[in-house]
Design a protein around this motif. Structure first.
Motif, PDB file in Angstrom:
ATOM      1  N   CYS A 114      -2.189  -8.507  -6.860  1.00 33.25           N
ATOM      2  CA  CYS A 114      -0.931  -7.424  -7.020  1.00 33.25           C
ATOM      3  C   CYS A 114      -0.367  -7.803  -8.188  1.00 33.25           C
ATOM      4  CB  CYS A 114       0.070  -7.623  -6.011  1.00 33.25           C
ATOM      5  SG  CYS A 114       0.698  -6.123  -5.262  1.00 33.25           S
ATOM      6  N   LEU A 119       0.366  -5.068 -11.380  1.00 35.58           N
ATOM      7  CA  LEU A 119       1.902  -4.807 -11.751  1.00 35.58           C
ATOM      8  C   LEU A 119       1.853  -4.886 -13.289  1.00 35.58           C
ATOM      9  CD1 LEU A 119       3.834  -6.135  -8.784  1.00 35.58           C
ATOM     10  CD2 LEU A 119       3.658  -3.685  -9.415  1.00 35.58           C
ATOM     11  N   MET A 147       4.754  -2.108  -5.918  1.00 40.02           N
ATOM     12  CA  MET A 147       5.815  -3.134  -5.592  1.00 40.02           C
ATOM     13  C   MET A 147       6.003  -3.047  -4.126  1.00 40.02           C
ATOM     14  SD  MET A 147       8.617  -2.851  -8.844  1.00 40.02           S
ATOM     15  CE  MET A 147       7.929  -3.212 -10.236  1.00 40.02           C
ATOM     16  N   HIS A 184       3.299  -4.325  -2.090  1.00 33.30           N
ATOM     17  CA  HIS A 184       3.484  -6.142  -2.058  1.00 33.30           C
ATOM     18  C   HIS A 184       4.512  -6.562  -1.632  1.00 33.30           C
ATOM     19  CE1 HIS A 184       2.934  -9.700  -4.180  1.00 33.30           C
ATOM     20  NE2 HIS A 184       4.288  -9.700  -4.567  1.00 33.30           N
ATOM     21  N   LEU A 185       5.449  -6.145  -1.602  1.00 28.57           N
ATOM     22  CA  LEU A 185       6.807  -6.450  -0.628  1.00 28.57           C
ATOM     23  C   LEU A 185       6.346  -6.583   0.780  1.00 28.57           C
ATOM     24  CD1 LEU A 185       9.678  -7.716  -0.454  1.00 28.57           C
ATOM     25  CD2 LEU A 185      10.372  -5.026  -0.375  1.00 28.57           C
ATOM     26  N   GLU A 224       6.208 -13.401  -7.588  1.00 27.24           N
ATOM     27  CA  GLU A 224       5.361 -12.561  -8.240  1.00 27.24           C
ATOM     28  C   GLU A 224       6.288 -11.218  -8.418  1.00 27.24           C
ATOM     29  OE1 GLU A 224       0.940 -13.780  -6.879  1.00 27.24           O
ATOM     30  OE2 GLU A 224       1.799 -11.881  -5.866  1.00 27.24           O
ATOM     31  N   LEU A 225       7.080 -10.734  -7.320  1.00 27.64           N
ATOM     32  CA  LEU A 225       7.729  -9.638  -7.267  1.00 27.64           C
ATOM     33  C   LEU A 225       8.866  -9.549  -8.191  1.00 27.64           C
ATOM     34  CD1 LEU A 225       7.799  -6.696  -6.147  1.00 27.64           C
ATOM     35  CD2 LEU A 225       9.304  -7.507  -4.343  1.00 27.64           C
TER      36      LEU A 225
END
Lengths: 90, 90, 90, 90
Positions: free
Chosen positions: A35, A39, B57, B60-61, B80-81
């Motif tokens: 991911c 991104l 995003m 991913h979350l 990462e986020l």
């Protein structure tokens, strides 16, 4: 877009690089890449698209506003740019 | 990106639509379409790219933070986020 | 926003600096400063606002998702962040 | 910025509303309001700032490019706008 041949070739080269970046994202999704990597690729493609948009706006301002041959042409070129700025900033 | 198969298919469909929009911009530049039209196509592709980024995003979350199996995995997914949000907002 | 005291003070300091920048733009408009200068001030204030937004999102993710005390709290914190990301990227 | 008096008053009214929104965010942070609410206020202030920037660009284009009195003034006004667009899209 009746811009100069040189500008046109530059813009087409830019849009093709952008297409290459999008294809890279497609491959990364298919390969289930991490991911964080996807991104980063998205952020990079977004920068490329903003740069391309700024360049189209700049070329438009030069050709259809600053170098317009008549006042009417200049006014129309200006209104088109205002429309684009408004859309972009919404 | 080890997201669910369903999410993956949705994201790949989105990135392919975005590629189609970029190819439309390439054709419009080659055909010397009016600037205003190209700027509208760019604005629309930019919206599609932002929507795709938001969805990556979000997935991913969900997968790597909310449904993480260990605290360490959750922490890494969170970092990462955060990195992606910071890059995006720069 | 029940973030740590330290985070809170940092965010308040940032929002006050941003307010100072907006007041600078107000004064520049009143003094009829050159457009180019006002546009630079606006770009700089926009950067400050994006940075502040990224920091609020990051603090939220840390406090209400990563360090949530229950699964329900974590889920709710996650949904709030998803809502914020979607709004931001629209 | 030597824009018309009417434009100037409109822009000042807008920047004051924006300042009011920033002060609202400051109060919300001090009162420890929920994160989701603060993020909504930030998104709304960001929209206001983008709208203000678009309006300054538009006024600039009208006054210093479309209605420029000399070619030199027009060229300079155009270059300032190009600089602003590039900064904004970076």
């Amino acid at each position: 877009m009746s811009h100069t041949i040189r500008d046109k070739q530059k813009l087409i080269a830019r849009v093709r690089r952008l297409k290459g970046q999008i294809e890279g994202i497609e491959r990364a999704l298919e390969a289930e890449k991490p991911c964080g990597e996807i991104l980063r690729q998205l952020a990079s493609a977004r920068g490329a698209m903003s740069g391309l948009t700024a360049e189209v706006m700049e070329d438009h301002l030069r050709e259809h506003v600053l170098q317009a041959e008549t006042d009417a042409e200049r006014r129309q070129g200006g209104e088109e740019l205002i429309g684009a700025i408004r859309t972009y900033m919404k």
